[in-house]
Each structure stands twice: as C-alpha cells, then as structure tokens.
Write a protein that holds these residues in place. Structure first.
Motif, PDB file in Angstrom:
ATOM      1  N   SER A 128       0.871  -1.175   0.000  1.00  0.00           N
ATOM      2  CA  SER A 128       0.000   0.000   0.000  1.00  0.00           C
ATOM      3  C   SER A 128       0.905   1.222   0.000  1.00  0.00           C
ATOM      4  O   SER A 128       2.061   1.131   0.401  1.00  0.00           O
ATOM      5  CB  SER A 128      -0.857   0.009   1.277  1.00  0.00           C
ATOM      6  OG  SER A 128      -1.421   1.288   1.491  1.00  0.00           O
ATOM      7  N   MET A 173      -0.931   6.999   7.774  1.00  0.00           N
ATOM      8  CA  MET A 173      -1.945   6.021   7.346  1.00  0.00           C
ATOM      9  C   MET A 173      -1.551   5.354   6.042  1.00  0.00           C
ATOM     10  O   MET A 173      -0.896   5.937   5.195  1.00  0.00           O
ATOM     11  CB  MET A 173      -3.308   6.715   7.129  1.00  0.00           C
ATOM     12  CG  MET A 173      -3.883   7.371   8.362  1.00  0.00           C
ATOM     13  SD  MET A 173      -5.582   7.930   8.069  1.00  0.00           S
ATOM     14  CE  MET A 173      -5.765   9.079   9.457  1.00  0.00           C
ATOM     15  N   GLU A 192      -6.881   3.782   2.272  1.00  0.00           N
ATOM     16  CA  GLU A 192      -8.183   3.456   2.886  1.00  0.00           C
ATOM     17  C   GLU A 192      -8.228   3.788   4.379  1.00  0.00           C
ATOM     18  O   GLU A 192      -8.860   3.081   5.171  1.00  0.00           O
ATOM     19  CB  GLU A 192      -8.550   1.971   2.660  1.00  0.00           C
ATOM     20  CG  GLU A 192      -8.784   1.673   1.190  1.00  0.00           C
ATOM     21  CD  GLU A 192      -8.672   0.183   0.887  1.00  0.00           C
ATOM     22  OE1 GLU A 192      -8.920  -0.611   1.812  1.00  0.00           O
ATOM     23  OE2 GLU A 192      -8.322  -0.163  -0.252  1.00  0.00           O
ATOM     24  N   SER A 193      -7.522   4.848   4.747  1.00  0.00           N
ATOM     25  CA  SER A 193      -7.595   5.370   6.122  1.00  0.00           C
ATOM     26  C   SER A 193      -7.198   4.370   7.198  1.00  0.00           C
ATOM     27  O   SER A 193      -7.656   4.452   8.331  1.00  0.00           O
ATOM     28  CB  SER A 193      -9.000   5.904   6.425  1.00  0.00           C
ATOM     29  OG  SER A 193      -9.338   6.910   5.504  1.00  0.00           O
ATOM     30  N   ARG A 194      -6.355   3.423   6.840  1.00  0.00           N
ATOM     31  CA  ARG A 194      -5.894   2.467   7.845  1.00  0.00           C
ATOM     32  C   ARG A 194      -4.738   3.107   8.626  1.00  0.00           C
ATOM     33  O   ARG A 194      -3.677   3.364   8.073  1.00  0.00           O
ATOM     34  CB  ARG A 194      -5.462   1.167   7.172  1.00  0.00           C
ATOM     35  CG  ARG A 194      -6.669   0.363   6.661  1.00  0.00           C
ATOM     36  CD  ARG A 194      -6.229  -0.807   5.818  1.00  0.00           C
ATOM     37  NE  ARG A 194      -5.576  -0.340   4.600  1.00  0.00           N
ATOM     38  CZ  ARG A 194      -4.774  -1.087   3.833  1.00  0.00           C
ATOM     39  NH1 ARG A 194      -4.517  -2.336   4.167  1.00  0.00           N
ATOM     40  NH2 ARG A 194      -4.222  -0.580   2.750  1.00  0.00           N
ATOM     41  N   SER A 209      -7.597  11.905   7.599  1.00  0.00           N
ATOM     42  CA  SER A 209      -7.928  10.886   6.596  1.00  0.00           C
ATOM     43  C   SER A 209      -8.043  11.497   5.210  1.00  0.00           C
ATOM     44  O   SER A 209      -7.507  10.984   4.233  1.00  0.00           O
ATOM     45  CB  SER A 209      -9.269  10.228   6.936  1.00  0.00           C
ATOM     46  OG  SER A 209      -9.102   9.274   7.935  1.00  0.00           O
ATOM     47  N   TRP A 227      -2.726  -2.573  11.405  1.00  0.00           N
ATOM     48  CA  TRP A 227      -3.260  -1.215  11.334  1.00  0.00           C
ATOM     49  C   TRP A 227      -4.507  -1.184  12.191  1.00  0.00           C
ATOM     50  O   TRP A 227      -4.975  -2.220  12.652  1.00  0.00           O
ATOM     51  CB  TRP A 227      -3.561  -0.841   9.875  1.00  0.00           C
ATOM     52  CG  TRP A 227      -4.404  -1.829   9.153  1.00  0.00           C
ATOM     53  CD1 TRP A 227      -3.993  -2.913   8.447  1.00  0.00           C
ATOM     54  CD2 TRP A 227      -5.839  -1.850   9.111  1.00  0.00           C
ATOM     55  NE1 TRP A 227      -5.047  -3.626   7.964  1.00  0.00           N
ATOM     56  CE2 TRP A 227      -6.199  -2.988   8.347  1.00  0.00           C
ATOM     57  CE3 TRP A 227      -6.841  -1.025   9.629  1.00  0.00           C
ATOM     58  CZ2 TRP A 227      -7.530  -3.326   8.104  1.00  0.00           C
ATOM     59  CZ3 TRP A 227      -8.168  -1.349   9.387  1.00  0.00           C
ATOM     60  CH2 TRP A 227      -8.497  -2.493   8.635  1.00  0.00           C
ATOM     61  N   SER A 284      -8.401   1.149  13.032  1.00  0.00           N
ATOM     62  CA  SER A 284      -9.361   2.101  12.485  1.00  0.00           C
ATOM     63  C   SER A 284      -9.646   3.200  13.497  1.00  0.00           C
ATOM     64  O   SER A 284      -9.311   3.089  14.678  1.00  0.00           O
ATOM     65  CB  SER A 284     -10.678   1.383  12.182  1.00  0.00           C
ATOM     66  OG  SER A 284     -11.249   0.949  13.405  1.00  0.00           O
TER      67      SER A 284
END
Lengths: 236, 236, 236, 236, 236, 236
Positions: free
Chosen positions: E156, E190, E193-195, E221, F207, F209
C-alpha cells in the motif's frame, strides 16, 4: 530500621535474596542506609581473550543512581562516560569476586555482576562486594540446580569492609559523615579465615604508620568474619 | 645501562632534570627499563570548585605511549577515551603529590603534572610518582626564583615503590616479567620518615596474610628512603 | 646543542636510532629543539579492505605530548578525540611513507608508525616524516634479518622540509618563532632525486606567486637532499 | 544538463543564488554532477579567542550527504564524529574564505559557511569553495543593504580548481572517474589575478617534478579566472 | 511557488523524482517551504538480528541541514551525537515505511532511507514520510526492472500529515508559524483506505478531548488520501 | 504479590512513598512486576534558556537497570550514550509532568525527575509517569512545608496507561508477554476528568481504524481515573 551499630562497630546489615526475579541471582544488600541492588547474570560465552581456554569469567559493573546521594549526581549515561571513580570501583568488585571462584571449574561462562546503588550513605563499594557475593552464589546454585555444573566452583565466601582513622582511633563501617571527617580511609577484601585479597589505604590530608595499618587490619578481620556469617545465613 | 639491582633490590635509577625546556619542571625518570617523562606546568587559576578558597591544586595525567609496551597498545586518543587503568593511575599520582604539598601555601595556582611513559618494563605508576615529585619540585623552585612565592609549600619529598610476593618471598621494584609471575602485588607511597600516604595490595590468583603485608611494608620503607635520597640529589 | 643553522639554513639535526627497545624500529629525531620519538611496529595482518589482496599497508599516528608546546596543550585522550590538525598530519605522514615502499613486496603486513612529539619548536610534521622513515627502515631491516622478507621493499628514502616566505625572502626549516611571523608556509615531501610526492602551501594573511612557489621548491630540493644523506648515515 | 567540457577543460558550471531562503546567503553550485548547497549564516558574536579584538571571523563546515556518493557513505552524526577527511576539507574552505575578506572591516561578527554536498562526482572541496564565496558575498550584500556595514569587507573573489596528471598529461576539473585514475592530484585556491592562497599536491602511487607542478599551476590560473567570472555574473 | 493552500488546507506539494542520480531511489519532496531530499539505498545484507530469517529490512535516518531552520542549528556531526528529537523522528519514519511493505517478499535486503531536510517550515517529519515512500517505491521499481524481484513487495502507499488545534479549530499541514501557536499538535500516518499505522498527539500547554481527537482524525484521513494520490501520480 | 487483575484489567498497583530518603520526593511504583523507582530533586536554578523569565522547569531522566529485563540489557553508561528509545521515553515523561503543573507558580526552580526501572514487565514508561507524579507531588509538599512556596503549583494529577489490540480485542495495562503479541499498542496520558495531554498509537505489523482508536481511548479514561485515585490515596 534501628540504626544501632553492633559490638564490632558494624551498622545493621541485611541481605534480601531474590529481590527481583529476572536475573540468575539477585540480592538487595543494606548496610545501614547504604542499599545496593546486586544481580548476577549468566552468559554462555566468554570475552574474546579467553576463548578456547576452557575457563570462565566473572566481571562487574557499578553505578550510583543519580538520586542515591545526598545531593543528586549527574547520570553517567547522560554525561556519556563512566567516571574514573566508577571504573575504579567496578574493577575492584570484579577482582574480589574472581578471587573466590575457580574460573576453570565454572566452565566457559561469564557471570556478569551489576551493582546499582539505590541509596548511598558511605561504603558503597564494600557493600557492593558483600551483596555481589550473595548474588553470585545464588546464580551458581541455579546452575547446579539446572545440572549445568555438578559441583560449585566457589572456593570461599568473600566480603569487604571500610575502616577509618580519626585522631588515632579506628572506626569501622564508615557512614558518609564519618567518611568525610576521617584522616585515613582503608578498604579490605578478604576470603574466609582472614585471607587478604585486596587492601587499599589512602590518607588525603594526613598519613599513617605501619602500626596503624596493622591495627586497622586486625579490626577488619573481625568485621569480615561477621559479614561472611551473615552472607551464609542469607544463602542457607 | 648496567641493569644490576642494588642491595635493596632496586633497579638502577636516574632522574634527568630539565630534560625538555618548555614546561616549568621537567624530569625523565628511569627505573631500569621503565622510562617516564614527567613534567609540571603551572597555571594561574584553580578548578571551579576551589575558586575563592585561597588555595591551590595539584593534579596529574598519565599516558602510555603506544609503542612503550612489549606489544603495541592502542592509542587512547584514537579509542576516544582513557581506560579505567589510566584513570586509576592518574588519580593515584594526583593524590600522592597533593600529600606532599601545602595547597594553601601554594596560592591560587594549579600545577598540572604529565606523566608520559616512553618505555614500560613494570612499575610505571610508581616511577611516575618518583619523577613527578622531581618535576613538581623544579616548578616550585622556579616560582620561588621568580619571586611568585616566598617559601616552598613542599612539606616533604614523596616517593613510591612496587613490591611483589612470589612463593612467599618478597620482591622489590618489579619489572614486567616479575610482575606477571607474582601472586601478590603491592604499591606503597610514602613521605619522608616512612609516613604512609597510600597503600594498595592485590592478589589476583592467591591471597596474603597480615604478616606478609607487614613484611612488604618494611621492605618498602627502606626502598622509598633510598629513592627519596636520589630525588634530593637530583634536585640539589 | 649548538643551534647554529648550516649553509642550507637547516637547524642542527640528529637521528638517535634504537632509542627505545620494544618497537621493531625506533628513532628519536631532533631538528633544532623539535624532538619527535618515531617508532615502527610490525603487525602480521592488514586492514579489512586489503584482505586477500597480497599487499601490505603502512599507516601513521601522530600526537603532541601536552607539555611539548610553549604553553601546555590539552591532552587529546582527555578531550576524547583527535583534533582536525592531528588527523591532517597523521594522514600526511602515512601518505609520505607509503610513497617510498613497495606495498606488494612488503607482503601481508601492516607497519604502524607512531610519531610522538616530545618537544615542539616548529616543523613537527616534517621532522616526524624524517624520523619515521628511519624507524620504518629499521623495522624493515629487522624483517630482513629475521628472514621474513628477502629483499627490502623500500624503493627510496623519503624526507620532508618546511619553508616560509617573509617579506619576499625564503626561510628554510622554520622554528616556532619564524613560523608565526611568515606570510606563507610551504611543506614539501620528496623521494630521492627531487621527486615530489607531496606539496602544501598556505598563505593565511597574504598570497604568493607562481615564481615564489618555484623558488621555495628549489630550496626545498637542496634541503631534502641533505636530510636524506643524514638518514642514510644514521641507518648505515 | 549537457555535460560537455569547455575549451579550458571545465565541466558545465552554474551558481543558483538564493536557493533557500532562511540563510543570509545561499547558493547551489553545480560543477558537472557535483552539486553543493552552500549557505552563509551571520552571527553577531565572535569565538572566545577573538573577543575584544575588534575583528570578525569566517569559518566553514563541510558534510557529504550519505546518499551523495556512488555507494552510500555512513552518516557522520551516526558515527559520532567527523572524519579526518571532513575536517581537513572544512579547514581548507575556512582558510580560503578568510583570505578574501578583511576581518577587521567585517566587525565583530562570525560568518558561518555550511557546505553540504548533495551529489558528488569529484572536486567537492573546490566546488564548495566556489559556491561558498558566492554565499558569503550574498550575506555581505545583505549586511550592506541592512546598513550594518557601510562598505564591503571583501577584497577579492576567491575560487578553486582541482587538476590531475595522467601519464604526463594535465587534466582539469577532475570528475570521480578521472580522479581515481590520476597519478597526481593538485588543488589550487587563488584570488583574482592569479594570487595563490593555497596549493596542495599529492602523488599517492607516483611522483611529479617541479616542471609538472609549474604546468599545472599555469592551467589552474586560467581555470580559476574563468570561474571567478562566473561567480561575478551570478552575483551581479 | 504560489503558496495558496487547497480546499483541504494543504500547502502546495510536489514530488521531484530522480532528483539525484546515485541512490536507487531519490525524491525531493516540497510541502510549502518545507523541502526534504529523500533517498533510498539498497544494501544486499540485513542487520545481524535478522540474519537467516528470510526477510528484509527497511530503516531510516533523518537530519536537518544546519541552515535549514530560521536560525542556524548546530550540526549533529560536530556535536558528536544525534539529538533525542532526531532519533525519535527517524524511528517514526522507519516504522511508517515498514508498515507498507512485505519484508519477507523483499528478500534479504536492507533499504536504507535518508531524509535530509534542506529547508524547514513545519511538518518536516510528515513531509519526510511522504517523500520517503516515493523514494522507496522507486528503489523497488529498480529492483523489479533489474529482475532482482519479480513482484513488488509494497502492499500500500503510506503517507503522513500533521494537524493542530488552535482555539478549538482544526488546522491542517501546519507551517512553522502555525505550529508554534497551536495548543495541540497531532501527527497521523496512514496506509490507503484510512488504515492508521501511527498516531501521536501532544498538548504542551493545554489538553484535548476524545471528540477533538476524533475530529482531527477525520480531517487527517482526507488529507492523506489526497497526498497518496499525488505520490501515485509522481510514481506513474 | 497476588497478580490478579482488577475489573478494569489493571494489574495490582502500589505506590511506596518515601522509599529512599535523600531526594525531595521518592516513590517506588509497582504495576504488576514492573517496578520503577521515581525520585524528584529540586534544584534552585533553571536551564539557561529560561533564565530571567520568572518560571520554573520540570524535566525527567529514564533508565532501565541492566538486569531489569528478561535477558540483561547493556548498560547505557558503558555504551557511552542513551538509546533513542530512552530519550523518547524521558521526553514523554517530562512533557506529561509539565502538563500538570503551573511552571510560573513553581518559581525559578527545576524539578528533576529520575525514573529508574528496577524490574521490567511491560508498561515501564506509563508506570514511570504514574510514580513520577507522586514523587513530584511529594517534592512540592516539602517545598510548601518549608515555606518556599505558599500554594501548590500542581493543577491536576496526571497518569498514564498502555493499551493493546489483539485480534480486535482491547487489552489494558499490557505486561511483557501481551505487549509482544499485540497488533497495536497505544499509550495515553491524561489529567483528571479525562483531559488528554498525550496519545501515541503504533501498529508495527497491522493497522487500526478510527473506531478502534476511540474504543481504546474510552477504556484508557476509566483506567486512568482509577490510577489517579490510587495516587491520591498514596499522597494523603
């Protein structure tokens, strides 16, 4: 703790074995208000210069926690080096402990002793030796229990005491206040039966005679005999 | 040089004064094949902790030239720090010299002693003290000559000797080979008239008794008396 | 020592070979009041980056004893590092010596040169090179004598000299006082027959012309020829 | 960038002034693929040894970014010290810049030059000097603009060039590949009108003659004249 | 450069790939006036503790050029050590990059990231992460091109942003002036996907609530999504 | 000690106040098998950058005794520097304590906190903050008792807790074994009433959230509320 000295002039003394649990041997020694955490860690290797010589090694590191002293001392890790005093003391502790053990019988292992002074009130180097012997003996007991070695390589207990001379009078087990007032300061390290392995006398602003040295030695023998008895009780 | 020992067991000894010309005092001391260049440099200031206390200071630095030893030693300036052994020795030299001088009479000055070992064959720390006293005395003579101080602050000569114990026999002024074979190694520092200011005994693989310590002390007294006589002749 | 300069402007010079006995080669070089103890120690290994390349190495370390200078210099081992000046000089000495020797013929050995300045009066780096060559040659002679190598890997003598320019006049072999007054300072390192291997000129508060550089180079050739003759006599 | 050399053998060169905005003077110099970020920071104080002497100081620091070289170099801040090479170079840059400025006219200020090599392809020390002069001149212009000083203390431009000798042929402005193949390597620093302020020649595996030194000097003069012209255009 | 912030509050941003040519990956990232040169160097070995574990390693070093800041910062190589701040930042960068890559798929290689800040105006650690990812990805592309690895181990993109809270209001991508006025300072790292892989919030003179933390996280994010898009365009 | 966790998941915790007698405040904190000796030493001066600003300072030093860990750690004073981890932790402790005190009301004093880990079993940094607050409060009580300050500058208690995420489940007050198995590790520092002053979350191989961060934060609030109650009881 009641701080009354005994008939030999020694401050109340205790050996708290297995004070912490990670090291192979651990002992919190208290001589009056001088407290030292002594630990022994067994490593299954020897320093480079001893490789393939069929023997082990015992070495020591010493440190004063910054807040152990009356006024805070600068941290050596921050200063970036150990002071000359620290190195002198840890070399002394290492020599004292190597004198009590058969390094060949120990096998190719290093026992690393750490003496960290938690509270200082005079005699930190001699208290360190006294506690370090107990930690070392505990680590050796563990090696025996784990069947790593059959018989103990320890040949004798080893203990140490500081003495001073103030206006011609011998003082035993100096605390900080006595130490700063003495003319002469002597440290003795002995095995059982008064066998001397180290002896250091210093007179910063005075001097002493052969006879005075002899007197201090005699007092030291008695004090060390007593300390060794305490070590044995703690290890029993 | 004829290396025959004298009747006290001492190796041939010489003090070459004013060996170099820049320092305030300079002396090349030779005890057998151990040669140390000792210098004294006067600074007209004192360390921070002595400021405004109306007294002076004497301190010492010690170093072994890399090629002084049988096999070359790594240079400390390259390693980035002085070893524990070096620091232990220079602290000893400093204490020995402060014992022979009245720091108040010296006035607000620092005398910095440098002991650089040019060739090592045992007893470098005791030879350093012997030569350092001569360099110190020369620097003081210069201060007197320049009318900076009226009377000498030196209270006594100071000298040092190493002794060993080999199979119960006392050896004096150990050379490298003797030193490596001895069971016990003792260093003595005395003022005139056998007044002890420092005494250090170590038994790495053995032990010694109170009586043996006393015997070594007696031999040391005689050797130091002889050395002090040589120092005085060199300074005359 | 009579300090009169010779007809080339050189100060009295001497090479005292085998000054100390432990190193493989040892030479105390004196150029006027600049004295440097130069030693050569043979090690039977090479630095990591030369391993398995069938060649040897020559490298140098330089140090000024604290009391060598007019006013005492702080000890580098105490400061914890070598100064930029020290490193610059020892790199220069190393390059100079590698220029005079066939590193392949030397075999997988390192010759470590130590130049310790005992007394400084200008030109310590050039005196170091002059003495270091003698120490190196002595160490090579010893290797030949011990049958470690059959023929000498030394291809030529190497020597060095400092020159200065003061109000347009060329000065040779600068002492401390001259050095501090010169407008331009040049150092030359040459093999026999005026073959230049290193040349460094600096004008801190002035400048110099191509013609002046040429003049200094001509004087340097003559001085170096003379020094090489002295080195050869010392080694004979 | 077109990497074709000009008629003097110089690689394409550029001075990007005011590359960054915080420093008092900033210049990214490019000589072929050697890029150095040079900055000048004015401090309103002088080093301790210049206090109350009514003069200023110019000094320099040099560093190679780890990834600037063909294979990555270890970071000096991680190693804990600057290498001998780094110190040698920054001392050279400092001397070069002090040669071009009237330190008394500068007043009690320090101009600190930073030369950080972003990409290295030979000649980083000479490129650093060339860019550092531009950064210094920009900082001086700013002092004048702010009315801190009335007239510029800069007496002349200063520039530097490296030359090599390969099989008797003179090469100018060596890149990394040429540099590693040359027998002889010389660096020149000059003021305007071919006034030499620094000259360093080294022959690691060979030697050179007085005549060859003279030839290199002549070529260096022409190259430096050209560089100074470029510096002036960048500053215009 | 037009310094107007975009609708998310981000300063103008650019990724100049292949800025220098020696490293395996090189990227000059600019976020407003914060410029960081990020490089990736591939080494064909792993740290000792990872040997024979069939995996690679990614680590980072960070440095601020002395003249990058508003007033010049002392060079760490001169001070002899990296500051606590520097070490904290380079540990953060290393963790961030290891989060985006499959170390087993990388094979027994180390990718060493250097982040050297050329100009600082707030957010140097987050800009470093953003540029370092691009440099890392370029180095991986080169490994693929050279057939050293078949498929990319990068799982990623990874990016970072700093946010602040000033009087209850969220500020994004703080510049130096904003940063010094904020009550609270948060950094987010991050993956796509905002992980979240790293999150650090500090309130030096104030405090914040769970709700405020949540608000900053939501803004972060969006900003990171935008930065990742820019990284991908630069790498396309 | 019974090691059963309470209903909030916290390990048994104790604050042994006045554990040693020399420092102004002293507390041995135990959280399970993690034991930290925390002391506070008052100095009647401030760091140079705060001079004449009518405010005080609080700072912290952290150290792990070598034998505190499962396998012995190398002593930082021997390695010659504090690790990046150590510096990161002591900066965190310092920030946490400065958040709870009014530095202006403290007056021109520095309170130096030492946190020395005697035994480590996870969460040493958060335990350090918890014990350090008690030591700080004791030192402030002593200042009040001595009439050095009239009212306490402490605005709130401060406490810290570590949490982890393992397969989506929140774990509180991680011990060493839990810590090494968690995917995510978060540390929280809060004042009374859940006011956050520091928050750090790291996911080395995974990770998390926004929602998971929020859940951990909620658990942390409850744990910290409980710890603060214990601190208050110890100080009562």
């Amino acid at each position: 703790m009641n701080m009354k000295r005994n008939e030999l002039g020694l401050r109340p003394m205790s050996f708290e074995t297995s004070f912490t649990t990670h090291p192979d041997g651990s002992c919190l020694v208290r001589m009056g208000n001088t407290w030292v955490m002594c630990t022994a860690s067994v490593e299954h290797s020897v320093p480079p210069w001893l490789q393939n010589k069929n023997q082990g090694w015992v070495t020591a590191e010493y440190s004063m926690l910054p807040a152990a002293t009356h006024s805070r001392t600068k941290r050596e890790a921050v200063r970036g080096k150990q002071s000359g005093r620290t190195q002198e003391i840890q070399r002394l502790i290492g020599r004292a402990l190597r004198a009590c053990i058969d390094l060949t019988a120990l096998g190719e292992r290093t026992i690393l002793i750490d003496c960290d002074v938690i509270q200082a009130d005079g005699g930190t180097r001699t208290a360190s030796i006294n506690g370090a012997f107990v930690a070392l003996a505990l680590a050796v007991q563990k090696l025996q229990k784990n069947k790593a070695i059959a018989t103990s390589p320890i040949k004798s207990a080893v203990a140490a005491i500081s003495l001073g001379l103030k206006s011609g009078k011998v003082l035993v087990d100096l605390d900080y206040e006595q130490d700063s007032k003495c003319d002469v300061d002597m440290n003795f390290v002995m095995l059982e039966e008064s066998r001397i392995v180290e002896l250091q006398g210093t007179a910063e602003h005075a001097w002493f005679s052969a006879e005075e040295a002899q007197n201090m030695l005699a007092e030291a023998s008695k004090a060390i005999e007593h300390i060794i008895q305490q070590q044995k009780e703690a290890l029993a």
